[in-house]
Design a protein around this motif. Structure first.
Motif, PDB file in Angstrom:
ATOM      1  N   LYS A   1       0.818  -1.223   0.000  1.00 24.52           N
ATOM      2  CA  LYS A   1       0.000   0.000   0.000  1.00 24.52           C
ATOM      3  C   LYS A   1       0.854   1.277   0.000  1.00 24.52           C
ATOM      4  O   LYS A   1       0.645   2.194  -0.787  1.00 24.52           O
ATOM      5  N   ARG A   2       1.844   1.298   0.885  1.00 25.91           N
ATOM      6  CA  ARG A   2       2.663   2.489   1.037  1.00 25.91           C
ATOM      7  C   ARG A   2       3.382   2.857  -0.264  1.00 25.91           C
ATOM      8  O   ARG A   2       3.412   4.009  -0.677  1.00 25.91           O
TER       9      ARG A   2
ATOM     10  N   VAL B   1       0.754   4.092  -2.894  1.00 20.02           N
ATOM     11  CA  VAL B   1       0.275   5.456  -2.635  1.00 20.02           C
ATOM     12  C   VAL B   1       1.382   6.470  -2.955  1.00 20.02           C
ATOM     13  O   VAL B   1       1.129   7.537  -3.516  1.00 20.02           O
TER      14      VAL B   1
ATOM     15  N   GLU C   1       1.109   9.534  -5.433  1.00 15.93           N
ATOM     16  CA  GLU C   1       1.367  10.895  -4.929  1.00 15.93           C
ATOM     17  C   GLU C   1       2.399  11.620  -5.805  1.00 15.93           C
ATOM     18  O   GLU C   1       2.274  12.814  -6.077  1.00 15.93           O
TER      19      GLU C   1
ATOM     20  N   THR D   1      -8.562   4.344  -0.120  1.00 19.85           N
ATOM     21  CA  THR D   1      -7.236   4.480   0.499  1.00 19.85           C
ATOM     22  C   THR D   1      -6.538   5.742  -0.012  1.00 19.85           C
ATOM     23  O   THR D   1      -5.934   6.490   0.762  1.00 19.85           O
ATOM     24  N   ILE D   2      -6.633   5.975  -1.315  1.00 13.76           N
ATOM     25  CA  ILE D   2      -5.985   7.159  -1.902  1.00 13.76           C
ATOM     26  C   ILE D   2      -6.587   8.433  -1.289  1.00 13.76           C
ATOM     27  O   ILE D   2      -5.877   9.365  -0.911  1.00 13.76           O
TER      28      ILE D   2
ATOM     29  N   LYS E   1      -8.093   8.689   1.594  1.00 14.74           N
ATOM     30  CA  LYS E   1      -7.739   8.785   3.015  1.00 14.74           C
ATOM     31  C   LYS E   1      -6.291   9.251   3.206  1.00 14.74           C
ATOM     32  O   LYS E   1      -5.995  10.092   4.031  1.00 14.74           O
ATOM     33  N   LYS E   2      -5.393   8.710   2.397  1.00 19.78           N
ATOM     34  CA  LYS E   2      -3.965   9.008   2.583  1.00 19.78           C
ATOM     35  C   LYS E   2      -3.562  10.345   1.959  1.00 19.78           C
ATOM     36  O   LYS E   2      -2.666  11.010   2.461  1.00 19.78           O
ATOM     37  N   LEU E   3      -4.177  10.703   0.829  1.00 22.33           N
ATOM     38  CA  LEU E   3      -3.689  11.880   0.093  1.00 22.33           C
ATOM     39  C   LEU E   3      -4.679  13.047   0.100  1.00 22.33           C
ATOM     40  O   LEU E   3      -4.344  14.129  -0.402  1.00 22.33           O
TER      41      LEU E   3
ATOM     42  N   SER F   1      -7.173  13.603  -4.469  1.00 26.24           N
ATOM     43  CA  SER F   1      -7.967  12.511  -5.011  1.00 26.24           C
ATOM     44  C   SER F   1      -8.846  13.004  -6.164  1.00 26.24           C
ATOM     45  O   SER F   1      -8.909  12.370  -7.226  1.00 26.24           O
TER      46      SER F   1
END
Ligand SMILES: [Fe+2]
Length: 235
Positions: free
Chosen positions: A172-173, A176, A180, A207-208, A210-212, A217
């Motif tokens: 995942k990391r 992402v 990014e 996930t994208i 939430k993380k970015l 997004s």
């Protein structure tokens, strides 16, 4: 949101086995927030001509379209084209692009690519008529020399990753991070059926987000859509 890589057309390859299964896949994609689906059955130049493939794909596409109800995601026919050295000389290569775009989804060899292959990808891109998009690029990374992907990106060879790469706990990391840094423009479920390879892309987009964040997004999705909905003549 787009699903850029699916095997949703019934009976065209090792994906959906029936119109019913395709409709279930389409419903699942809608529930996951997808509004545009690239239908990308496998194309192997060894097995059939471009003409025969397109005829076969069109029949399947029309059979499915006739059963799709209003409000379902739009399906755009394309192909997942297996790369081979010399593919740039294949008659009709451009007609394998996602319809209405110059985007050509290419399945690359699972080994270190030769200088010839890398040159050929760049030449296809520089022809100005076709934009190569490397399918599930995460699968090839470990085989390649450092810097190859950046060199390809600089020459407008684009990258697609599978949703499973974003969904995976251990990957995942990395996924992402690539998104990014705008190294990857397209995500695909690469769904084949409703059993062992079902649509799984909603979670990746979540996930994208939430993380970015929402702004990133939204712009990621809009940018991808620009490639899909721009007119061919702009190429
Ligand atoms: Fe695929």
């Amino acid at each position: 949101m787009i699903d850029f890589h699916t095997h949703i057309l019934p009976k065209t390859d090792d994906g959906s086995r029936s119109t019913d299964e395709s409709l279930q896949m389409l419903s699942a994609l809608k529930e996951q927030g997808i509004d545009t689906v690239a239908a990308t059955p496998h194309f192997y130049a060894n097995d059939e001509s471009v003409h025969d493939f397109i005829k076969r794909r069109q029949a399947s596409f029309e059979a499915l379209k006739s059963k799709v109800s209003d409000g379902m995601p739009e399906i755009i026919p394309g192909a997942e084209v297996r790369y081979y050295e010399g593919i740039s000389r294949l008659d009709g290569l451009r007609s394998l692009c996602l319809q209405g775009t110059g985007l050509l989804l290419l399945e690359m060899p699972m080994r270190r690519w030769t200088d010839y292959s890398i040159r050929e990808l760049i030449d296809i891109s520089c022809s100005g008529k076709i934009i190569p998009v490397l399918a599930h690029v995460e699968r090839y990374m470990r085989f390649q020399q450092k810097g190859i992907f950046d060199a390809l990106l600089e020459n407008d060879v684009l990258m697609q990753i599978n949703a499973s790469f974003v969904n995976g706990l251990l990957t995942k990391r990395k996924a992402v991070g690539l998104i990014e840094r705008r190294k990857v423009l397209f995500i695909g479920s690469d769904c084949h059926n409703m059993s062992d390879r079902p649509p799984n892309i909603g979670k990746a987009y979540e996930t994208i987000r939430k993380k970015l964040g929402d702004d990133f997004s939204d712009s990621f999705n809009e940018y991808a859509k620009k490639f899909i909905y721009r007119k061919d003549e702009q190429l």
